[in-house]
Design an enzyme around this catalytic site. Structure first.
Site, PDB file in Angstrom:
ATOM      1  N   ASP A  56      13.375  80.355  60.722  1.00 23.67           N
ATOM      2  CA  ASP A  56      13.170  79.478  61.875  1.00 23.67           C
ATOM      3  C   ASP A  56      12.366  80.259  62.905  1.00 23.67           C
ATOM      4  O   ASP A  56      12.807  81.300  63.395  1.00 23.67           O
ATOM      5  CB  ASP A  56      14.546  79.085  62.428  1.00 23.67           C
ATOM      6  CG  ASP A  56      14.441  78.138  63.604  1.00 23.67           C
ATOM      7  OD1 ASP A  56      13.353  78.016  64.181  1.00 23.67           O
ATOM      8  OD2 ASP A  56      15.470  77.536  63.957  1.00 23.67           O
ATOM      9  N   ARG A  93      14.026  79.859  79.296  1.00 26.66           N
ATOM     10  CA  ARG A  93      15.387  79.442  78.955  1.00 26.66           C
ATOM     11  C   ARG A  93      16.408  80.180  79.796  1.00 26.66           C
ATOM     12  O   ARG A  93      17.402  79.606  80.235  1.00 26.66           O
ATOM     13  CB  ARG A  93      15.664  79.704  77.476  1.00 26.66           C
ATOM     14  CG  ARG A  93      15.322  78.494  76.632  1.00 26.66           C
ATOM     15  CD  ARG A  93      15.434  78.791  75.178  1.00 26.66           C
ATOM     16  NE  ARG A  93      14.330  78.087  74.513  1.00 26.66           N
ATOM     17  CZ  ARG A  93      14.258  77.885  73.217  1.00 26.66           C
ATOM     18  NH1 ARG A  93      15.207  78.333  72.427  1.00 26.66           N
ATOM     19  NH2 ARG A  93      13.261  77.241  72.703  1.00 26.66           N
ATOM     20  N   ASP A 147       8.409  74.473  62.111  1.00 21.69           N
ATOM     21  CA  ASP A 147       8.875  75.827  62.413  1.00 21.69           C
ATOM     22  C   ASP A 147      10.036  76.294  61.548  1.00 21.69           C
ATOM     23  O   ASP A 147      10.618  77.329  61.816  1.00 21.69           O
ATOM     24  CB  ASP A 147       9.258  75.922  63.885  1.00 21.69           C
ATOM     25  CG  ASP A 147      10.440  75.038  64.227  1.00 21.69           C
ATOM     26  OD1 ASP A 147      10.673  74.056  63.513  1.00 21.69           O
ATOM     27  OD2 ASP A 147      11.138  75.341  65.212  1.00 21.69           O
ATOM     28  N   GLU A 148      10.400  75.534  60.530  1.00 26.98           N
ATOM     29  CA  GLU A 148      11.506  75.979  59.688  1.00 26.98           C
ATOM     30  C   GLU A 148      11.104  75.943  58.222  1.00 26.98           C
ATOM     31  O   GLU A 148      10.412  75.037  57.776  1.00 26.98           O
ATOM     32  CB  GLU A 148      12.742  75.100  59.920  1.00 26.98           C
ATOM     33  CG  GLU A 148      13.329  75.284  61.308  1.00 26.98           C
ATOM     34  CD  GLU A 148      14.662  74.568  61.472  1.00 26.98           C
ATOM     35  OE1 GLU A 148      15.248  74.144  60.476  1.00 26.98           O
ATOM     36  OE2 GLU A 148      15.092  74.431  62.627  1.00 26.98           O
TER      37      GLU A 148
END
Length: 875
Positions: A56, A93, A147-148
């Site tokens: 990921d 974040r 993205d995985e």
DNA sequence: TGGCGCTAG
DNA sequence: CTTTCTAGCGCCA
């Protein structure tokens, strides 16, 4: 954790957390193989014959942007689509920015937040592809979104085992059922994160498994964990992306733990711990159980996987169908046998756009005319790679009254591969429109249009007689047939010019109807201003000044300033860029700190052109041969390359660069150095000027879309651009872009001016009258910012007009001729903008603080109750 | 096979 | 439930 001490400290952390010499043994329980569950699920066995890794990419879009512009590293960064933050980096974040937060809210909360528009997915697709191709070397690989990636490394593990390769330890974290989890985001119980529980060893006695010495799956998973580490290192080395990984015996388990120790770290879940681990989760956390199923299960009183285990398979089957039932039944017990299926070429390619409202066919046509060339460009890209062409086209639309459901209709693909791109796009537009006419009656209220291509069939094989470099070279030369140069400078310059013009069109086009589907709209001018001030912050910070971060919490030791900027510079990966790339696009920007991203933006296109140019001498003799190819070669993609219309992919890719260039170097400078009232005056003047310009420009523009070819025969028609068919001699990009731009400008201006009467789109930019008064305080500078961008577009329009008259097509765009003095003036401006922004946010700091507090409180209530464990073996 | 729903990032 | 721009799969007619 910085890169340098990563390995050492990770090992220390692992030892501290999971034991070692001082702690408990590394392998607490040694179950049999396969694992027989003696506890909660009698008779159930877990299959342990596979080794599966889920990779990921951390904050993928944000990482892509950081790699495109290394100066953004460490700076709070958000990637936006329409009015939303679609993802943000770690720095953001930490300051409380979340996925799918409103841009306004995020910016209010974190003033230093840098916004990057991510509506053009091209760079992400490319990055995704490069990551995938690295990972696919390690085993059967299946993509999940951009993205995985799942990789079944069983074969690789077997190979190493047969060679006598053994690992004594697991690489990375080991997740156990006893470890506490924490909730990262409010609405996503499926995102699992490990809470930091240093030195809280899980009790071995609780293991419900028989303990037989050693199991073959253990050796396998140990090796798999090392393969995962190698793969992640390869990804980082070859593509520059940080990834996280989960390692286990099934896709589900690997996925569940892959994010446990984000970012840039990996986690193993032993099958022996799986049933107990899964039992702690809400059903929604099981991949495959979405919102609907969660609701249904909740209605039955089932919220945890523990609850789910009490339901017999037959009952589940009755309610959810055999397939779902079986999956759920086993998944909640930790078992999942779904295979990793090798991903290949995509099965469908779609483009879509959403908007607040679209009520008439002409306005729908407008949207379709933007989407169709985009789709065609992607189909051509796809054709180059896979030599196939879709046989089905699907149009989907969403109506306001129908909530979130989409309707759709399919037809045989109307665009033929043998025709020109313009014809293909037009065919799709017309077909789409007739579908809409069949299914809708005016007035409707569309909020989304999607055009898709499916059912790909092998196409006429592309002729591979032309070396790739030559293709690029010819591509670079497109639209410049009258300047047959082999000089790298000129070629690169022309490529840049074409792209800039094309990008202008794209900006104008998207801006025209890019309203907001719902909620408080973010005025475009506002949005742009936010972007500008953000960039100013970056520029200032990389220029060496440190900006106090008002929003940083005391606990946050990584607020940004000179230090983090320095660190970002230190850790920046090196974008491969040839010097001619700089020469072509941004020489005057080098070292300015401003426009940092423009130096790395669109490198693929520019670089291939520049490289091709370097080879020009070498291959020029070939080019003559190619130009004499027989007519049958019209099926070759080469023909599409020589078409003079710039691919829409390039349009949007260049949009950010243009915004940087135009707004930073032009508009902001003169306005911000003026007193506010003068700026206002100038603003109204500018607007009147714009309107005049639009009217002038729109005169003489043909009514209908100017795609017309008198010759519909078998001859390849590749020379026409949007302006094809106009009487005035050979058409060029500049020419056709001009037409398009004029029309778009006219359309948008008139719809603004005559709001309510003639407009087809309900513009989302009308501010509510109930806005608090402090909105007004910022409206002046923001409005001015917005106007500047438009005025730059307009001045570009003028320039093009002049060029057309004088025939000086190679004249450099205005913003490329900045002198060094101007650039340093821009640096001063950056500081000014930054000050402005700080003052503005001081006014809002109290609001902002309150909001942050509220957010924090909310965050801690939702899922924590669910995830808090009954502390199995703890006192 | 088309249309729709669900799930995913 | 909510929004972006996708992509894939299963069910049903």
């Amino acid at each position: 954790m910085t890169q340098g001490d990563e390995k050492v400290s990770r090992e220390q952390y692992r030892l501290r957390t999971y034991g070692g010499p001082q702690g408990r043994p590394l392998q607490p329980c040694i179950p049999s193989d396969p694992v027989s569950v003696t506890g909660a699920a009698p008779g159930c066995t877990l299959s342990t014959d596979r080794a599966i890794i889920q990779f990921d990419a951390d904050a993928f879009y944000a990482q892509v942007e950081e790699n495109r512009n290394p100066r953004l590293k460490g700076v709070p960064l958000a990637v936006t689509q329409k009015y939303l933050v679609v993802t943000c980096n770690q720095a953001a974040r930490r300051l409380g920015v979340t996925k799918l937060q409103g841009v306004t809210e995020a910016k209010l909360q974190v003033p230093s937040l840098v916004l990057v528009n991510g509506e053009d997915l091209t760079p992400y697709r490319q990055a995704s592809k490069s990551i995938f191709s690295v990972l696919a070397r390690f085993g059967r690989a299946e993509r999940l979104g951009m993205d995985e990636v799942f990789v079944d490394v069983t074969a690789g593990v077997q190979e190493r085992l047969q060679k006598g390769f053994l690992c004594s330890t697991y690489n990375g974290h080991i997740h156990t059922a006893e470890m506490a989890l924490k909730q990262e985001t409010k609405h996503r119980p499926m995102d699992l994160r490990a809470a930091k529980t240093f030195g809280v060893p899980a009790p071995e006695a609780e293991s419900p498994f028989s303990s037989t010495p050693s199991a073959s799956w253990e050796a396998s998973l140990k090796i798999a964990s090392h393969i995962a580490a190698e793969a992640r290192a390869a990804v980082k080395a070859e593509t520059g992306f940080r990834t996280s990984a989960g390692i286990s015996c099934s896709k589900m388990l690997a996925k569940l733990v892959s994010g446990m120790h984000k970012p840039d770290d990996q986690t193993v879940i032993l099958p022996s711990h799986a049933p107990a681990f899964v039992a702690t989760l809400p059903v929604r956390a099981i991949p495959g159980i979405g919102w609907k199923m969660d609701q249904e299960l909740s209605a039955l009183g089932i919220t945890s996987t523990g609850d789910l285990r009490n339901i017999p398979l037959a009952a589940l089957t009755q309610r959810f169908g055999e397939r779902n039932a079986k999956y759920m039944y086993y998944a909640c017990r930790g078992e999942d046998t779904t295979p990793v299926v090798q991903s290949g070429a995509p099965k469908s390619i779609t483009v879509e756009d959403s908007f607040k409202s679209c009520t008439t066919f002409p306005s729908a046509l407008h949207v379709l005319q933007i989407l169709a060339p985009d789709l065609i460009a992607r189909l051509h890209e796809d054709h180059q790679e896979h030599t196939r062409w879709p046989s089905t086209m699907t149009l989907k639309w969403r109506q306001k009254k129908q909530g979130w459901s989409r309707s759709s209709a399919s037809i045989p693909m109307p665009a033929q591969w043998s025709t020109s791109k313009e014809q293909q796009a037009e065919a799709i537009v017309q077909a789409s429109l007739s579908i809409l006419r069949k299914n809708l009656a005016q007035p409707f209220s569309l909020t989304l249009l999607n055009i898709g291509a499916t059912s790909f069939l092998a196409s006429v094989p592309a002729q591979r007689i032309v070396p790739k470099a030559l293709r690029s070279f010819l591509k670079a030369g497109q639209g410049s047939s009258r300047h047959k140069s082999t000089s790298s400078q000129q070629v690169a310059g022309h490529a840049g010019e074409d792209m800039r013009v094309a990008a202008l069109v794209a900006i104008a086009a998207r801006r025209d109807y890019g309203a907001h589907p719902k909620g408080q709209p973010l005025a475009k001018s506002h949005e742009r201003a936010l972007n500008e001030t953000s960039r100013a912050c970056v520029a200032a910070s990389s220029g060496g000044s440190s900006l106090p971060d008002m929003q940083a919490s005391p606990a946050d030791d990584d607020g940004w300033g000179a230090e983090s900027a320095a660190r970002a510079a230190y850790t920046a990966p090196h974008m491969p860029m040839s010097s001619s790339t700089h020469a072509g696009s941004s020489s005057m920007l080098a070292g300015s700190g401003f426009l940092a991203s423009s130096t790395s933006m669109g490198t693929e296109g520019l670089q291939s052109r520049a490289n091709a140019a370097l080879n020009a001498q070498q291959i020029s003799h070939l080019s003559a041969d190619v130009l004499q190819l027989p007519m049958q070669s019209r099926h070759d993609p080469l023909h599409s390359l020589s078409s003079s219309v710039a691919p829409p992919r390039h349009l949007l890719r260049q949009a950010n660069m243009l915004e940087h260039n135009s707004s930073d170097l032009h508009g902001s400078l003169n306005r911000m150095s003026l007193p506010a009232n003068q700026a206002q005056e100038q603003l109204t003047e500018q607007r009147q000027h714009e309107i005049q310009q639009c009217h002038q420009a729109s005169r003489g523009v043909p009514e209908a879309a100017p795609v017309s070819n008198g010759d519909m025969g078998e001859e390849p028609i590749c020379k026409g651009a949007w302006g094809a068919g106009r009487p005035s001699g050979p058409t060029s990009n500049v020419d056709s872009a001009l037409v398009k731009l004029s029309k778009l400008q006219q359309a948008s201006t008139s719809s603004c001016r005559e709001a309510g009467t003639d407009r087809e789109f309900v513009q989302g930019t009308v501010q509510s009258s109930a806005e608090p008064s402090d909105e007004n305080a910022i409206s002046a500078p923001l409005g001015a910012q917005g106007a500047s961008c438009q005025s730059v577009v307009l001045s570009e329009l003028e320039r093009l007009e002049r060029m057309k008259v004088s025939g000086q097509h190679q004249a450099a765009p205005q913003w490329v001729s900045q002198s060094p003095e101007d650039v340093s003036a821009d640096m001063l401006l950056a500081r000014k903008l930054q000050d402005e922004e700080l003052r503005w946010h001081q006014m809002h700091s109290r609001v902002s603080a309150a909001q942050t507090l509220k957010r924090k409180l909310k965050k801690e209530t939702t899922l924590d109750a669910f995830l808090k464990k009954p502390a199995l073996g703890r006192k």
